[in-house]
Write an enzyme that holds these catalytic residues in place. Structure first.
Site, short mmCIF file in Angstrom:
data_model
loop_
_atom_site.label_atom_id
_atom_site.label_comp_id
_atom_site.label_asym_id
_atom_site.label_seq_id
_atom_site.Cartn_x
_atom_site.Cartn_y
_atom_site.Cartn_z
N LYS A 120 0.85 -1.18 0.00
CA LYS A 120 0.00 0.00 0.00
C LYS A 120 0.89 1.24 0.00
CE LYS A 120 -3.53 2.38 2.70
NZ LYS A 120 -4.45 2.29 3.83
N LYS A 133 -2.18 -1.50 -3.85
CA LYS A 133 -3.06 -0.33 -3.75
C LYS A 133 -2.23 0.94 -3.82
CE LYS A 133 -5.96 1.99 -0.47
NZ LYS A 133 -6.39 2.09 0.88
C1 PBG Z 1 -7.27 3.29 5.81
C2 PBG Z 1 -7.55 3.21 4.37
C3 PBG Z 1 -7.41 4.20 3.38
C4 PBG Z 1 -7.95 3.65 2.21
C5 PBG Z 1 -8.34 2.36 2.50
N1 PBG Z 1 -8.08 2.10 3.84
C6 PBG Z 1 -6.94 5.58 3.44
C7 PBG Z 1 -5.56 5.89 3.84
O1 PBG Z 1 -4.70 5.04 3.97
O2 PBG Z 1 -5.35 7.09 4.07
C8 PBG Z 1 -8.08 4.36 0.88
C9 PBG Z 1 -9.15 3.84 -0.01
C10 PBG Z 1 -9.52 4.75 -1.13
O3 PBG Z 1 -8.91 5.82 -1.36
O4 PBG Z 1 -10.47 4.41 -1.83
N2 PBG Z 1 -5.98 3.11 6.21
#
Ligand code: PBG
Length: 326
Positions: free
Chosen positions: A196, A249
């Site tokens: 991520k 992601k």
């Molecule tokens: C929480 C999380 C996030 C997303 C999914 N889980 C946001 C982040 O890490 O700030 C993003 C999902 C999206 O943008 O659709 N940690």
């Protein structure tokens, strides 16, 4: 043989029947997971301004949406919670009466066949908006692990089919696996947000989940987008700790990472077509700058072609509807 004019690649593109016959990848509704936002309270159904068509629902308002998702044969939803109460340690994340826990119970009653995946993170539940425990100005890795494990366990106890940690702390998959196993949830898979990246494409999500960090940013735990070898190390670590499904992601600016992950590992691979990617298509379509249906089909196919088995996307309902209408 082999050169033009004997060789004509256009021969197989002449009609739709021919093109379909030689098609190399296809997106099926069965590949999709639909993310949903559940907000604590009653009587709430509120559209997210930067994500047209996506709403925050209080648990009592979920019925119609879940019936529609089930009717469209989307196999799974991914739940994010927005609690009333936030504190330093994110207590609402692992409250057995928390909003995600309530929503899971409700959805399993409404549509027992629908898979419920829960996002396991602290950022929506902490007053500082970080994904772990804050000590001084640092996000403390090891102190965050028991709380993440507790959150995942409470989701499983509420009836979640899959838990999906998105915090990017080292060792969270191991901590979650151990806690699930100790408590009789050996059968519950972990879908880890393994690679991520710290991304600008989460902007609309943070409005939706009110989860923007109150100080600093997430670059000390989420990945640096200049790197791809590091993503393979992250994924390997999560697999070694017990991840059943791995995720890359965001998706669109990371198709190379998806491809490398697919070539390197044999476990099921998910890709998250995130909020900012959705918002871009929606905004351009609204201005009539592109054809939404065609753009979405192209985007989802690209993610599949890059190697993802599973696509988490806010377009899931629209895409499923379009497939049914053709
Ligand atoms: C929480 C999380 C996030 C997303 C999914 N889980 C946001 C982040 O890490 O700030 C993003 C999902 C999206 O943008 O659709 N940690």
């Amino acid at each position: 043989m082999a050169g033009f004019p004997q060789l004509r690649l256009r021969r197989l593109r002449r009609t739709e029947r021919l093109r379909a016959l030689v098609r190399e990848s296809r997106v099926d509704v069965g590949d999709l997971i639909y993310p949903m936002f559940v907000v604590e309270g009653k009587g709430i159904k509120q559209e997210i301004s930067s994500m047209p068509g996506i709403f925050r629902f209080s648990p009592d308002q979920l019925d119609a949406e879940i019936e529609e998702v089930a009717r469209l044969k989307i196999p799974a939803v991914l739940l994010f919670g927005i609690p009333e109460h936030r504190d330093e340690v994110g207590s609402s994340a692992y409250d057995p009466e928390g909003v995600v826990q309530q929503a899971v119970q409700k959805i399993k009653k409404l549509a027992p066949q629908l898979l419920v995946v829960t996002d396991v993170c602290l950022c929506e539940y902490t007053s500082h908006g970080h994904c772990g425990i804050v000590v001084g100005d640092q996000i403390d890795n090891d102190q965050s692990l028991p709380l993440l494990a507790k959150t995942a366990l409470s989701h499983a106890e509420a009836g979640a089919d899959i838990v999906a940690p998105s915090d990017m702390m080292d060792g969270r998959v191991k901590a979650i696996r151990e806690s699930l196993d100790k408590n009789g949830f050996q059968h519950i898979p972990i879908l880890s947000y393994a690679a991520k990246y710290a991304s600008a494409f989460y902007g609309p999500f943070r409005e939706a989940a009110e989860s923007a960090p109150q100080f600093g940013d997430r670059r000390s735990y989420q990945m640096d987008y200049h790197n791809v070898r590091e993503a393979l190390r992250e994924i390997e670590q999560d697999i070694n700790e017990g991840a059943d499904i791995i995720m890359v992601k965001p998706a669109l600016a990371y198709l190379d990472v998806i491809r490398q992950a697919r070539n390197t590992f044999n476990c099921p691979l998910a890709a998250y077509n995130v909020s900012g990617e959705y918002a871009m298509v929606k905004a351009a379509a609204k201005e009539d700058w592109l054809d939404e249906r065609k753009a979405v089909s192209e985007v989802l196919t690209a993610i599949k072609r890059a190697g993802a088995d599973i696509i988490i996307t806010y377009h899931a309902k629209d895409f499923a509807r379009w497939l049914q209408s053709t």
